[in-house]
Design a protein around this motif. Structure first.
Motif, PDB file in Angstrom:
ATOM      1  N   SER A  57       0.692  -1.232  -0.090  1.00  0.00           N
ATOM      2  CA  SER A  57      -0.205  -0.224   0.099  1.00  0.00           C
ATOM      3  C   SER A  57       0.810   1.170  -0.017  1.00  0.00           C
ATOM      4  O   SER A  57       0.333   2.300  -0.196  1.00  0.00           O
ATOM      5  N   GLY A  58       2.041   1.168   0.464  1.00  0.00           N
ATOM      6  CA  GLY A  58       2.998   2.490   0.480  1.00  0.00           C
ATOM      7  C   GLY A  58       2.856   3.001   1.791  1.00  0.00           C
ATOM      8  O   GLY A  58       3.610   3.980   1.992  1.00  0.00           O
ATOM      9  N   SER A  59       2.242   2.200   2.723  1.00  0.00           N
ATOM     10  CA  SER A  59       2.310   2.658   4.008  1.00  0.00           C
ATOM     11  C   SER A  59       3.633   2.661   4.965  1.00  0.00           C
ATOM     12  O   SER A  59       3.843   3.211   6.014  1.00  0.00           O
ATOM     13  N   SER A  60       4.313   1.618   4.454  1.00  0.00           N
ATOM     14  CA  SER A  60       5.584   1.224   5.509  1.00  0.00           C
ATOM     15  C   SER A  60       6.750   1.520   4.437  1.00  0.00           C
ATOM     16  O   SER A  60       6.939   0.659   3.263  1.00  0.00           O
ATOM     17  N   THR A  61       7.768   1.964   5.003  1.00  0.00           N
ATOM     18  CA  THR A  61       8.928   1.809   4.153  1.00  0.00           C
ATOM     19  C   THR A  61      10.229   1.755   5.175  1.00  0.00           C
ATOM     20  O   THR A  61      10.000   2.198   6.158  1.00  0.00           O
ATOM     21  N   TYR A  62      11.214   1.145   4.539  1.00  0.00           N
ATOM     22  CA  TYR A  62      12.618   0.963   5.112  1.00  0.00           C
ATOM     23  C   TYR A  62      13.774   1.469   4.401  1.00  0.00           C
ATOM     24  O   TYR A  62      13.537   0.963   3.203  1.00  0.00           O
ATOM     25  N   TYR A  63      14.750   1.759   4.934  1.00  0.00           N
ATOM     26  CA  TYR A  63      15.843   2.243   4.177  1.00  0.00           C
ATOM     27  C   TYR A  63      17.192   1.776   4.974  1.00  0.00           C
ATOM     28  O   TYR A  63      17.425   1.357   6.398  1.00  0.00           O
ATOM     29  N   ALA A  64      18.254   1.479   4.039  1.00  0.00           N
ATOM     30  CA  ALA A  64      19.785   1.223   4.608  1.00  0.00           C
ATOM     31  C   ALA A  64      20.163   2.638   5.253  1.00  0.00           C
ATOM     32  O   ALA A  64      19.747   3.643   5.004  1.00  0.00           O
ATOM     33  N   ASP A  65      20.845   2.169   6.259  1.00  0.00           N
ATOM     34  CA  ASP A  65      21.371   3.291   7.184  1.00  0.00           C
ATOM     35  C   ASP A  65      22.148   4.284   6.237  1.00  0.00           C
ATOM     36  O   ASP A  65      22.134   5.370   6.442  1.00  0.00           O
ATOM     37  N   SER A  66      23.019   3.823   5.266  1.00  0.00           N
ATOM     38  CA  SER A  66      23.702   4.422   4.605  1.00  0.00           C
ATOM     39  C   SER A  66      23.083   5.592   3.423  1.00  0.00           C
ATOM     40  O   SER A  66      23.375   6.689   3.084  1.00  0.00           O
ATOM     41  N   VAL A  67      21.649   5.320   3.407  1.00  0.00           N
ATOM     42  CA  VAL A  67      20.773   6.146   2.403  1.00  0.00           C
ATOM     43  C   VAL A  67      19.712   6.956   3.391  1.00  0.00           C
ATOM     44  O   VAL A  67      19.063   7.728   2.614  1.00  0.00           O
ATOM     45  N   LYS A  68      19.583   6.526   4.480  1.00  0.00           N
ATOM     46  CA  LYS A  68      18.335   7.270   5.305  1.00  0.00           C
ATOM     47  C   LYS A  68      18.329   8.705   5.475  1.00  0.00           C
ATOM     48  O   LYS A  68      19.633   9.366   5.731  1.00  0.00           O
ATOM     49  N   GLY A  69      17.423   9.402   5.255  1.00  0.00           N
ATOM     50  CA  GLY A  69      17.425  10.691   5.102  1.00  0.00           C
ATOM     51  C   GLY A  69      17.693  11.447   3.856  1.00  0.00           C
ATOM     52  O   GLY A  69      17.476  12.676   3.763  1.00  0.00           O
ATOM     53  N   ARG A  70      18.401  10.782   2.861  1.00  0.00           N
ATOM     54  CA  ARG A  70      18.577  11.265   1.597  1.00  0.00           C
ATOM     55  C   ARG A  70      17.586  10.652   0.446  1.00  0.00           C
ATOM     56  O   ARG A  70      17.341  11.461  -0.422  1.00  0.00           O
ATOM     57  N   PHE A  71      17.361   9.309   0.814  1.00  0.00           N
ATOM     58  CA  PHE A  71      16.389   8.729  -0.389  1.00  0.00           C
ATOM     59  C   PHE A  71      15.126   8.324  -0.076  1.00  0.00           C
ATOM     60  O   PHE A  71      14.893   8.376   1.272  1.00  0.00           O
ATOM     61  N   THR A  72      14.097   8.366  -0.724  1.00  0.00           N
ATOM     62  CA  THR A  72      12.892   8.171  -0.650  1.00  0.00           C
ATOM     63  C   THR A  72      12.260   7.286  -1.506  1.00  0.00           C
ATOM     64  O   THR A  72      12.331   7.558  -2.650  1.00  0.00           O
ATOM     65  N   ILE A  73      11.679   6.124  -0.963  1.00  0.00           N
ATOM     66  CA  ILE A  73      10.927   5.220  -1.871  1.00  0.00           C
ATOM     67  C   ILE A  73       9.424   5.391  -1.890  1.00  0.00           C
ATOM     68  O   ILE A  73       8.935   5.908  -0.826  1.00  0.00           O
ATOM     69  N   SER A  74       8.806   5.465  -3.051  1.00  0.00           N
ATOM     70  CA  SER A  74       7.471   5.769  -2.895  1.00  0.00           C
ATOM     71  C   SER A  74       6.827   4.614  -4.211  1.00  0.00           C
ATOM     72  O   SER A  74       7.543   4.398  -4.997  1.00  0.00           O
ATOM     73  N   ARG A  75       5.520   4.657  -4.255  1.00  0.00           N
ATOM     74  CA  ARG A  75       4.838   3.880  -5.296  1.00  0.00           C
ATOM     75  C   ARG A  75       3.473   4.563  -5.631  1.00  0.00           C
ATOM     76  O   ARG A  75       2.958   5.143  -4.856  1.00  0.00           O
ATOM     77  N   ASP A  76       3.181   4.351  -6.942  1.00  0.00           N
ATOM     78  CA  ASP A  76       1.930   4.850  -7.412  1.00  0.00           C
ATOM     79  C   ASP A  76       1.300   3.314  -8.088  1.00  0.00           C
ATOM     80  O   ASP A  76       1.589   2.984  -9.172  1.00  0.00           O
ATOM     81  N   ASN A  77       0.400   2.904  -7.300  1.00  0.00           N
ATOM     82  CA  ASN A  77      -0.201   1.579  -7.904  1.00  0.00           C
ATOM     83  C   ASN A  77      -1.257   1.863  -9.050  1.00  0.00           C
ATOM     84  O   ASN A  77      -1.293   0.813  -9.804  1.00  0.00           O
ATOM     85  N   ALA A  78      -1.680   3.022  -9.022  1.00  0.00           N
ATOM     86  CA  ALA A  78      -2.734   3.249 -10.568  1.00  0.00           C
ATOM     87  C   ALA A  78      -1.529   3.349 -11.709  1.00  0.00           C
ATOM     88  O   ALA A  78      -2.159   3.116 -12.714  1.00  0.00           O
ATOM     89  N   LYS A  79      -0.311   3.625 -11.433  1.00  0.00           N
ATOM     90  CA  LYS A  79       0.624   3.543 -12.616  1.00  0.00           C
ATOM     91  C   LYS A  79       1.409   2.590 -12.666  1.00  0.00           C
ATOM     92  O   LYS A  79       2.449   2.233 -13.713  1.00  0.00           O
ATOM     93  N   ASN A  80       1.456   1.645 -11.811  1.00  0.00           N
ATOM     94  CA  ASN A  80       2.161   0.550 -11.638  1.00  0.00           C
ATOM     95  C   ASN A  80       3.752   0.808 -11.707  1.00  0.00           C
ATOM     96  O   ASN A  80       4.499   0.086 -12.419  1.00  0.00           O
ATOM     97  N   THR A  81       3.998   1.773 -10.700  1.00  0.00           N
ATOM     98  CA  THR A  81       5.435   2.469 -10.760  1.00  0.00           C
ATOM     99  C   THR A  81       6.044   2.613  -9.416  1.00  0.00           C
ATOM    100  O   THR A  81       5.041   3.059  -8.412  1.00  0.00           O
ATOM    101  N   VAL A  82       7.105   2.240  -9.014  1.00  0.00           N
ATOM    102  CA  VAL A  82       7.845   2.392  -7.665  1.00  0.00           C
ATOM    103  C   VAL A  82       9.039   3.365  -8.107  1.00  0.00           C
ATOM    104  O   VAL A  82       9.628   3.461  -9.228  1.00  0.00           O
ATOM    105  N   TYR A  83       9.138   4.340  -7.441  1.00  0.00           N
ATOM    106  CA  TYR A  83      10.078   5.429  -7.313  1.00  0.00           C
ATOM    107  C   TYR A  83      11.069   5.580  -6.323  1.00  0.00           C
ATOM    108  O   TYR A  83      10.964   5.092  -5.336  1.00  0.00           O
ATOM    109  N   LEU A  84      12.509   5.909  -6.680  1.00  0.00           N
ATOM    110  CA  LEU A  84      13.443   6.068  -5.726  1.00  0.00           C
ATOM    111  C   LEU A  84      13.998   7.580  -5.852  1.00  0.00           C
ATOM    112  O   LEU A  84      14.722   7.875  -6.883  1.00  0.00           O
TER     113      LEU A  84
END
Length: 124
Positions: A54-81
């Motif tokens: 659903s996109g409600s939970s995300t987890y990151y590697a410590d090396s990218v936390k605070g700099r990278f953001t993962i998200s998704r749009d299920n209507a477009k069948n696409t995930v982003y970084l």
């Protein structure tokens, strides 16, 4: 079956930003947890980020936390970084992956489907 195609990689200066996209085909995208991994030359594949169905939970590697953001749009069948404040050590081939077996996972062995990868190069 899920087919994944990454795009958005390229060459960027240190401190810059890039947004990677991963387009999925198939009807199971919205039921799949997604992950981003990266692999630098001579290194093992490394976990970057993961997101649940659903996109409600995300987890990151410590090396990218605070700099990278993962998200998704299920209507477009696409995930982003979204990658900000990039560093030379972020240079790698970035892969997106899908799993129907876990809600999220940082382990590449848990993922069933993989894209072909997109190169990200950060110059100093």
């Amino acid at each position: 079956q899920v087919q994944l195609v990454e795009s958005g990689g390229g060459l960027v200066q240190s401190g810059g930003s890039l947004r990677l996209s991963c387009a999925a085909s198939g009807r199971t995208f919205s039921s799949s947890a997604m992950g981003w991994f990266r692999q630098a030359p001579g290194e093992e594949r490394e976990f970057v980020a993961t997101i649940n169905r659903s996109g409600s939970s995300t987890y990151y590697a410590d090396s990218v936390k605070g700099r990278f953001t993962i998200s998704r749009d299920n209507a477009k069948n696409t995930v982003y970084l979204q990658m900000n404040s990039l560093k030379p050590e972020d240079t790698a081939v970035y892969y997106c992956a899908a799993t129907n077996s876990y809600s999220t996972s940082r382990y590449y062995t848990h993922y069933n489907y993989w894209g072909q990868g997109t190169q990200v190069t950060v110059s100093s």
